[in-house]
Design a protein around this motif. Structure first.
Motif, PDB file in Angstrom:
ATOM      1  N   GLY A   6       0.831  -1.060  -0.158  1.00 21.81           N
ATOM      2  CA  GLY A   6       0.003   0.240   0.395  1.00 21.81           C
ATOM      3  C   GLY A   6       1.342   1.376   0.154  1.00 21.81           C
ATOM      4  O   GLY A   6       0.184   2.638   0.057  1.00 21.81           O
ATOM      5  N   LEU A   7       2.456   1.047   0.122  1.00 22.44           N
ATOM      6  CA  LEU A   7       2.898   2.387   0.326  1.00 22.44           C
ATOM      7  C   LEU A   7       3.986   2.046  -0.801  1.00 22.44           C
ATOM      8  O   LEU A   7       4.896   1.059  -1.400  1.00 22.44           O
ATOM      9  CB  LEU A   7       4.257   2.250   1.384  1.00 22.44           C
ATOM     10  CG  LEU A   7       5.122   3.647   1.147  1.00 22.44           C
ATOM     11  CD1 LEU A   7       4.169   5.012   1.542  1.00 22.44           C
ATOM     12  CD2 LEU A   7       6.300   2.833   2.440  1.00 22.44           C
ATOM     13  N   ASN A   8       3.200   3.410  -2.298  1.00 26.11           N
ATOM     14  CA  ASN A   8       4.129   3.936  -3.202  1.00 26.11           C
ATOM     15  C   ASN A   8       5.008   4.658  -3.354  1.00 26.11           C
ATOM     16  O   ASN A   8       5.135   5.714  -2.570  1.00 26.11           O
ATOM     17  CB  ASN A   8       2.898   3.911  -4.596  1.00 26.11           C
ATOM     18  CG  ASN A   8       2.160   2.492  -4.447  1.00 26.11           C
ATOM     19  OD1 ASN A   8       2.650   1.066  -4.199  1.00 26.11           O
ATOM     20  ND2 ASN A   8       0.630   2.736  -4.299  1.00 26.11           N
ATOM     21  N   VAL A   9       5.567   4.587  -4.409  1.00 28.70           N
ATOM     22  CA  VAL A   9       6.614   5.549  -4.768  1.00 28.70           C
ATOM     23  C   VAL A   9       6.132   7.394  -5.164  1.00 28.70           C
ATOM     24  O   VAL A   9       5.298   7.158  -6.051  1.00 28.70           O
ATOM     25  CB  VAL A   9       7.898   5.329  -5.818  1.00 28.70           C
ATOM     26  CG1 VAL A   9       8.707   6.852  -6.292  1.00 28.70           C
ATOM     27  CG2 VAL A   9       8.210   4.915  -5.237  1.00 28.70           C
ATOM     28  N   GLY A  10       6.028   7.708  -4.463  1.00 31.62           N
ATOM     29  CA  GLY A  10       5.912   9.308  -4.739  1.00 31.62           C
ATOM     30  C   GLY A  10       4.111   9.876  -3.735  1.00 31.62           C
ATOM     31  O   GLY A  10       4.111   9.874  -3.533  1.00 31.62           O
ATOM     32  N   ALA A  11       4.375   8.490  -2.861  1.00 31.02           N
ATOM     33  CA  ALA A  11       3.452   8.843  -1.337  1.00 31.02           C
ATOM     34  C   ALA A  11       3.836   9.458  -0.565  1.00 31.02           C
ATOM     35  O   ALA A  11       5.331  10.134  -0.290  1.00 31.02           O
ATOM     36  CB  ALA A  11       3.588   7.468  -0.622  1.00 31.02           C
ATOM     37  N   PRO A  12       3.042  10.767  -0.071  1.00 33.38           N
ATOM     38  CA  PRO A  12       3.457  11.749   1.175  1.00 33.38           C
ATOM     39  C   PRO A  12       3.717  11.606   2.211  1.00 33.38           C
ATOM     40  O   PRO A  12       4.008  10.154   2.756  1.00 33.38           O
ATOM     41  CB  PRO A  12       1.767  12.594   1.199  1.00 33.38           C
ATOM     42  CG  PRO A  12       0.767  11.098   1.080  1.00 33.38           C
ATOM     43  CD  PRO A  12       1.859  10.361  -0.192  1.00 33.38           C
ATOM     44  N   VAL A  13       5.047  12.094   2.712  1.00 33.38           N
ATOM     45  CA  VAL A  13       5.630  12.516   4.537  1.00 33.38           C
ATOM     46  C   VAL A  13       5.040  13.051   4.797  1.00 33.38           C
ATOM     47  O   VAL A  13       5.128  14.160   5.002  1.00 33.38           O
ATOM     48  CB  VAL A  13       6.870  12.393   4.021  1.00 33.38           C
ATOM     49  CG1 VAL A  13       7.565  12.061   5.184  1.00 33.38           C
ATOM     50  CG2 VAL A  13       7.523  11.592   2.562  1.00 33.38           C
ATOM     51  N   LYS A  14       4.439  12.660   6.387  1.00 35.01           N
ATOM     52  CA  LYS A  14       3.724  13.876   7.062  1.00 35.01           C
ATOM     53  C   LYS A  14       3.978  13.936   8.528  1.00 35.01           C
ATOM     54  O   LYS A  14       4.547  13.003   8.411  1.00 35.01           O
ATOM     55  CB  LYS A  14       1.626  13.709   6.844  1.00 35.01           C
ATOM     56  CG  LYS A  14       1.508  13.944   5.998  1.00 35.01           C
ATOM     57  CD  LYS A  14       0.052  13.134   5.444  1.00 35.01           C
ATOM     58  CE  LYS A  14      -0.483  13.275   4.071  1.00 35.01           C
ATOM     59  NZ  LYS A  14      -2.174  13.466   4.404  1.00 35.01           N
TER      60      LYS A  14
END
Length: 215
Positions: free
Chosen positions: A50-58
């Motif tokens: 479910g974690l993809n390249v481009g996923a946000p870091v918050k």
């Protein structure tokens, strides 16, 4: 009469010009060419589906950067034939980038450079995976301050990035505690406990039905 141009050469030239134009628009349009970013690495021990390249870091729900690479790391794989592979040996390295301009625009007093992040790690900065959407199942990297969480770091001299410690998700923590409980339960002498309990019940029954107690 002039020499006629080769159609193949003209076509190749046009295609090359279009590729260069698209690349230039992408670079300048996104601003990546002039952005200052700081890469960091996080090792996750759980499932990253479910974690993809481009996923946000918050951080506290505020987006500070994105995931740039997801890899696979198995420590000690050179001697797997000689020892048991522990689940802790299997880690998923995730590279993230924190954007300097974005963090400053959001009100951060200093850019998220290595010195700043190292200090925040000492104060309890940790990373964990969190659900972006229950509908899609997408994950993002959540940064937060958790001073009570131990800073578990992977010792590897080949790592060129500052490492941000990870912490298990709530579900992973429940699974870990359940596994520890079952492991302790497995070590108990269950048959001995049952036999002792049966003897205790038999003794109580004998005492209750004794003639002396009846009188």
């Amino acid at each position: 009469m002039g020499k006629r141009a080769n159609p193949a050469v003209v076509g190749a030239f046009v295609i090359g010009a279009v590729v260069i134009l698209v690349a230039a628009v992408t670079l300048f349009g996104s601003g990546r060419l002039f952005r200052t970013t700081y890469p960091y690495i996080i090792y996750f021990s759980g499932d990253v589906n479910g974690l993809n390249v481009g996923a946000p870091v918050k951080f506290k729900g505020v987006e500070l950067g994105s995931v740039t690479k997801i890899m696979l790391n198995v420590t000690g794989e050179d001697d797997l034939a000689d020892r048991r592979l522990d689940p802790e040996d299997v880690r998923i390295p995730v590279i993230i980038e924190l954007d300097r301009d974005s963090t400053l625009e959001l009100g951060m007093p200093r850019p998220p450079d290595e010195e700043r992040i190292r200090r925040l790690i000492e104060l309890g900065l940790r990373a964990e995976l969190s659900m972006e959407s229950f509908v899609t199942g997408l994950l993002y990297v959540k940064l937060d301050i958790a001073p009570d969480s131990p800073a578990r770091l992977i010792e590897d001299a080949r790592i060129p990035y500052v490492q941000i410690p990870s912490k298990p998700t709530a579900l992973e923590e429940v699974q870990r505690k359940a596994a520890a409980f079952l492991a302790r339960l497995d070590k108990l002498d269950v048959e001995g406990l049952i036999d002792s309990l049966a003897k205790t019940i038999q003794g109580i029954e004998t005492l209750v039905n004794s003639p002396a107690l009846t009188e």
